[in-house]
Design an enzyme around this catalytic site. Structure first.
Site, PDB file in Angstrom:
ATOM      1  N   SER A  89       0.826  -1.190   0.000  1.00 41.76           N
ATOM      2  CA  SER A  89       0.000   0.000   0.000  1.00 41.76           C
ATOM      3  C   SER A  89       0.876   1.262   0.000  1.00 41.76           C
ATOM      4  O   SER A  89       1.625   1.490  -0.947  1.00 41.76           O
ATOM      5  CB  SER A  89      -0.967  -0.048   1.194  1.00 41.76           C
ATOM      6  OG  SER A  89      -2.002   0.896   1.045  1.00 41.76           O
ATOM      7  N   ASP A 127      -9.197  -5.199  -5.999  1.00 43.34           N
ATOM      8  CA  ASP A 127      -8.892  -4.207  -4.960  1.00 43.34           C
ATOM      9  C   ASP A 127      -9.929  -3.079  -4.996  1.00 43.34           C
ATOM     10  O   ASP A 127     -10.004  -2.332  -5.969  1.00 43.34           O
ATOM     11  CB  ASP A 127      -7.488  -3.637  -5.194  1.00 43.34           C
ATOM     12  CG  ASP A 127      -6.987  -2.802  -4.021  1.00 43.34           C
ATOM     13  OD1 ASP A 127      -7.828  -2.323  -3.217  1.00 43.34           O
ATOM     14  OD2 ASP A 127      -5.767  -2.621  -3.897  1.00 43.34           O
ATOM     15  N   HIS A 156      -7.563  -5.569  -1.328  1.00 45.34           N
ATOM     16  CA  HIS A 156      -6.362  -4.821  -0.940  1.00 45.34           C
ATOM     17  C   HIS A 156      -5.407  -5.703  -0.134  1.00 45.34           C
ATOM     18  O   HIS A 156      -4.193  -5.545  -0.202  1.00 45.34           O
ATOM     19  CB  HIS A 156      -6.758  -3.584  -0.134  1.00 45.34           C
ATOM     20  CG  HIS A 156      -5.669  -2.578   0.012  1.00 45.34           C
ATOM     21  ND1 HIS A 156      -5.020  -2.013  -1.063  1.00 45.34           N
ATOM     22  CD2 HIS A 156      -5.104  -2.030   1.120  1.00 45.34           C
ATOM     23  CE1 HIS A 156      -4.107  -1.156  -0.635  1.00 45.34           C
ATOM     24  NE2 HIS A 156      -4.135  -1.151   0.677  1.00 45.34           N
TER      25      HIS A 156
END
Length: 251
Positions: free
Chosen positions: A118, A191, A225
């Site tokens: 991330s 995601d 994610h």
């Protein structure tokens, strides 16, 4: 700047001080702080067992690599301009960690990788642009073009139209032609995070390929994610170790 930094270092069980320096993975995730005092506060993660969930960088320890997790990467500042010095602070923190590991003869300076997920993936890609201390990077579920998050990100409150120069300056996509080191991109195909849709990784991959950068892109079907399926976790761990073996090696 005198800011005290910490991190948790994992070493292969067979390695002893005096042995040859190791290829090393530094796993990062920057955090914003209002001032140096807050940035230096005790990080309780140093007193906990590492919570291994999903594809963990600690898999690299079992494969013979040194791994530094949770190193302090503070972005210190107040007000709307905190990210105006994001790059300088990111590079300074990451290179300080490298200097320590090299000076202690733990890490081989020519075989150091940086990685993250991330915001850590975004920052790892930025380090390949703005530092020459890393031989490769591993970026999972990252954002690489901040113009695709035009109404802010992390603690950034300004919109793209208020700070267009900063948005483009810190976007690795805009500097793909400045990257020389190889990079592994991993992303979940489903995601839903508004800042990290699969388009982020796909377009960054296309830019890197077009510039002749050694890059591999792995997209995980049905993953979001975070990656949770057993097949996805094992595949990602395998890709990570294989990438490290091919770029910085264990021997």
């Amino acid at each position: 700047d005198g800011l005290a930094m910490t991190g948790t270092l994992y070493l292969p069980a067979t390695w002893q001080p005096g042995d040859a320096p190791l290829p090393t993975l530094i796993w990062i995730y920057p955090y914003e702080f209002a001032d140096q005092e807050h940035a230096e506060r005790l990080d309780v993660r140093g007193y906990r067992f590492h919570n291994v969930k999903g594809p963990s960088p600690l898999a690299a320890v079992l494969a013979g690599y040194a791994v530094l997790v949770n190193p302090t990467v503070p972005i210190v500042g107040e007000g709307d301009e905190v990210n105006d010095t994001y790059l300088e602070q990111l590079v300074a923190s990451a290179e300080a960690a490298v200097d320590y590991l090299v000076n202690e003869r733990i890490s081989d300076p020519d075989r150091i990788a940086v990685g993250g997920r991330s915001y850590g993936a975004f920052s790892s890609a930025n380090l390949l642009v703005h530092s020459r201390r890393f031989a490769t990077a591993i970026a999972m579920s990252g954002a690489y073009n901040r113009t695709l998050t035009p109404f802010g990100f992390q603690h950034e409150k300004r919109s793209f139209w208020d700070a267009a120069e900063m948005y483009t300056k810190i976007s690795p996509f805009f500097h793909a032609n400045d990257i020389d080191a190889p990079i592994l991109l991993v992303h979940g195909a489903a995601d839903p995070n508004p800042g990290t849709p699969p388009l982020q990784a796909r377009r960054f991959f296309h830019a890197l390929v077009g510039e002749g950068v050694p890059v591999r892109y792995v997209e995980l079907p049905h993953e979001e994610h975070h990656y949770w399926a057993r097949e996805s976790v094992l595949t990602t761990a395998h890709e990570m170790i294989d990438w490290l073996d091919r770029t910085i090696g264990r021997h």
